[in-house]
Design a protein around this motif. Structure first.
Motif, PDB file in Angstrom:
ATOM      1  N   LEU A 114       0.685  -1.257   0.015  1.00  0.00           N
ATOM      2  CA  LEU A 114      -0.064   0.080   0.020  1.00  0.00           C
ATOM      3  C   LEU A 114       0.785   1.110   0.201  1.00  0.00           C
ATOM      4  N   PHE A 115       0.923   2.037  -1.350  1.00  0.00           N
ATOM      5  CA  PHE A 115       1.622   2.999  -1.338  1.00  0.00           C
ATOM      6  C   PHE A 115       0.743   4.473  -1.027  1.00  0.00           C
ATOM      7  N   GLY A 116       1.265   5.412  -0.465  1.00  0.00           N
ATOM      8  CA  GLY A 116       0.612   6.757  -0.139  1.00  0.00           C
ATOM      9  C   GLY A 116       1.849   7.413  -0.062  1.00  0.00           C
ATOM     10  N   ASP A 117       1.902   7.747   1.374  1.00  0.00           N
ATOM     11  CA  ASP A 117       3.128   8.430   1.951  1.00  0.00           C
ATOM     12  C   ASP A 117       4.375   7.540   1.703  1.00  0.00           C
ATOM     13  N   SER A 118       4.284   6.056   2.180  1.00  0.00           N
ATOM     14  CA  SER A 118       5.315   5.300   2.148  1.00  0.00           C
ATOM     15  C   SER A 118       4.632   4.050   1.825  1.00  0.00           C
ATOM     16  N   GLY A 119       5.487   2.967   1.562  1.00  0.00           N
ATOM     17  CA  GLY A 119       5.000   1.481   1.464  1.00  0.00           C
ATOM     18  C   GLY A 119       4.884   0.456   2.535  1.00  0.00           C
ATOM     19  N   ASN A 120       4.025   0.127   2.875  1.00  0.00           N
ATOM     20  CA  ASN A 120       3.853  -0.864   3.723  1.00  0.00           C
ATOM     21  C   ASN A 120       3.081  -2.251   3.288  1.00  0.00           C
ATOM     22  N   PHE A 121       3.650  -3.273   3.788  1.00  0.00           N
ATOM     23  CA  PHE A 121       3.520  -4.552   3.015  1.00  0.00           C
ATOM     24  C   PHE A 121       2.236  -5.440   4.099  1.00  0.00           C
ATOM     25  N   SER A 122       1.449  -6.123   3.200  1.00  0.00           N
ATOM     26  CA  SER A 122       0.429  -7.083   3.843  1.00  0.00           C
ATOM     27  C   SER A 122       1.540  -8.168   4.446  1.00  0.00           C
ATOM     28  N   PRO A 123       0.664  -8.897   5.411  1.00  0.00           N
ATOM     29  CA  PRO A 123       1.454 -10.408   5.447  1.00  0.00           C
ATOM     30  C   PRO A 123       1.414 -10.998   4.266  1.00  0.00           C
ATOM     31  N   GLU A 124       2.120 -12.046   4.118  1.00  0.00           N
ATOM     32  CA  GLU A 124       2.462 -13.114   3.011  1.00  0.00           C
ATOM     33  C   GLU A 124       1.102 -13.824   3.108  1.00  0.00           C
ATOM     34  N   PHE A 125       0.695 -14.063   1.881  1.00  0.00           N
ATOM     35  CA  PHE A 125      -0.806 -15.038   1.671  1.00  0.00           C
ATOM     36  C   PHE A 125      -0.667 -15.724   0.154  1.00  0.00           C
ATOM     37  N   THR A 126      -1.537 -16.294  -0.053  1.00  0.00           N
ATOM     38  CA  THR A 126      -1.625 -17.505  -1.185  1.00  0.00           C
ATOM     39  C   THR A 126      -2.475 -16.771  -2.046  1.00  0.00           C
ATOM     40  N   ILE A 127      -1.969 -17.007  -3.401  1.00  0.00           N
ATOM     41  CA  ILE A 127      -2.904 -16.691  -4.714  1.00  0.00           C
ATOM     42  C   ILE A 127      -2.930 -17.915  -5.439  1.00  0.00           C
ATOM     43  N   ASN A 128      -4.132 -18.460  -5.741  1.00  0.00           N
ATOM     44  CA  ASN A 128      -3.902 -19.581  -6.536  1.00  0.00           C
ATOM     45  C   ASN A 128      -4.187 -19.401  -8.095  1.00  0.00           C
ATOM     46  N   GLY A 129      -3.263 -19.604  -8.825  1.00  0.00           N
ATOM     47  CA  GLY A 129      -3.621 -19.305  -9.931  1.00  0.00           C
ATOM     48  C   GLY A 129      -3.251 -20.179 -10.794  1.00  0.00           C
ATOM     49  N   SER A 130      -2.141 -20.445 -11.816  1.00  0.00           N
ATOM     50  CA  SER A 130      -2.223 -21.735 -12.597  1.00  0.00           C
ATOM     51  C   SER A 130      -0.728 -22.249 -12.352  1.00  0.00           C
ATOM     52  N   PRO A 131      -0.808 -23.519 -12.048  1.00  0.00           N
ATOM     53  CA  PRO A 131       0.427 -24.321 -12.017  1.00  0.00           C
ATOM     54  C   PRO A 131       1.414 -24.061 -13.195  1.00  0.00           C
ATOM     55  N   LEU A 132       2.504 -24.190 -12.969  1.00  0.00           N
ATOM     56  CA  LEU A 132       3.695 -24.233 -14.240  1.00  0.00           C
ATOM     57  C   LEU A 132       3.330 -25.210 -15.187  1.00  0.00           C
TER      58      LEU A 132
END
Length: 132
Positions: A114-132
């Protein structure tokens, strides 16, 4: 010759004077860097490509003067912020914005920035996309 030296000296003098006058600090309104913590997604979140989700952040205690109120959300993978912009140009004080989950390779080391004044990060999470 003497006239040329006088002109050169005057030019040098005014250059120094102009440089020094521009170096004098100007009093600006004090502003604060605002880093609202991301509350969603969490470490237990699982997103699937193509879904629409809310990204939320805590705006309960903003400072009176924020340096940059225009927000942007980017995807971060494996410790590197990608150029992929999920949302842009919104008011950082909204506290919520909808994003569409991008097509990615399935992994559990994604974060949002999340950028605005600065960048701060969410916790790491999973995105199910497509396998290799």
């Amino acid at each position: 010759m003497m006239s040329a030296m006088k002109t050169l000296f005057a030019l040098f003098f005014f250059t120094i004077l102009f440089t020094v006058s521009n170096a004098i600090p100007v009093s600006l309104e004090q502003r604060d860097v605002y880093v609202p913590p991301i509350t969603c997604p969490t470490a237990y979140t699982v997103w699937n490509k193509g879904e629409v989700h809310n990204v939320t952040w805590d705006v309960s205690d903003p400072p009176a003067q924020i340096t940059n109120k225009i927000g942007r959300i980017q995807l971060r993978e494996g410790g590197l912020t990608t150029p992929l912009i999920l949302a842009d140009g919104f008011d950082i004080l909204l506290g919520r914005i909808e994003v569409t989950v991008p097509w990615v390779i399935t992994a559990n080391d994604y974060q949002l920035v999340l950028f605005g004044d600065s960048g701060n990060f969410s916790p790491e999470f999973t995105i199910n996309g497509s396998p290799l």
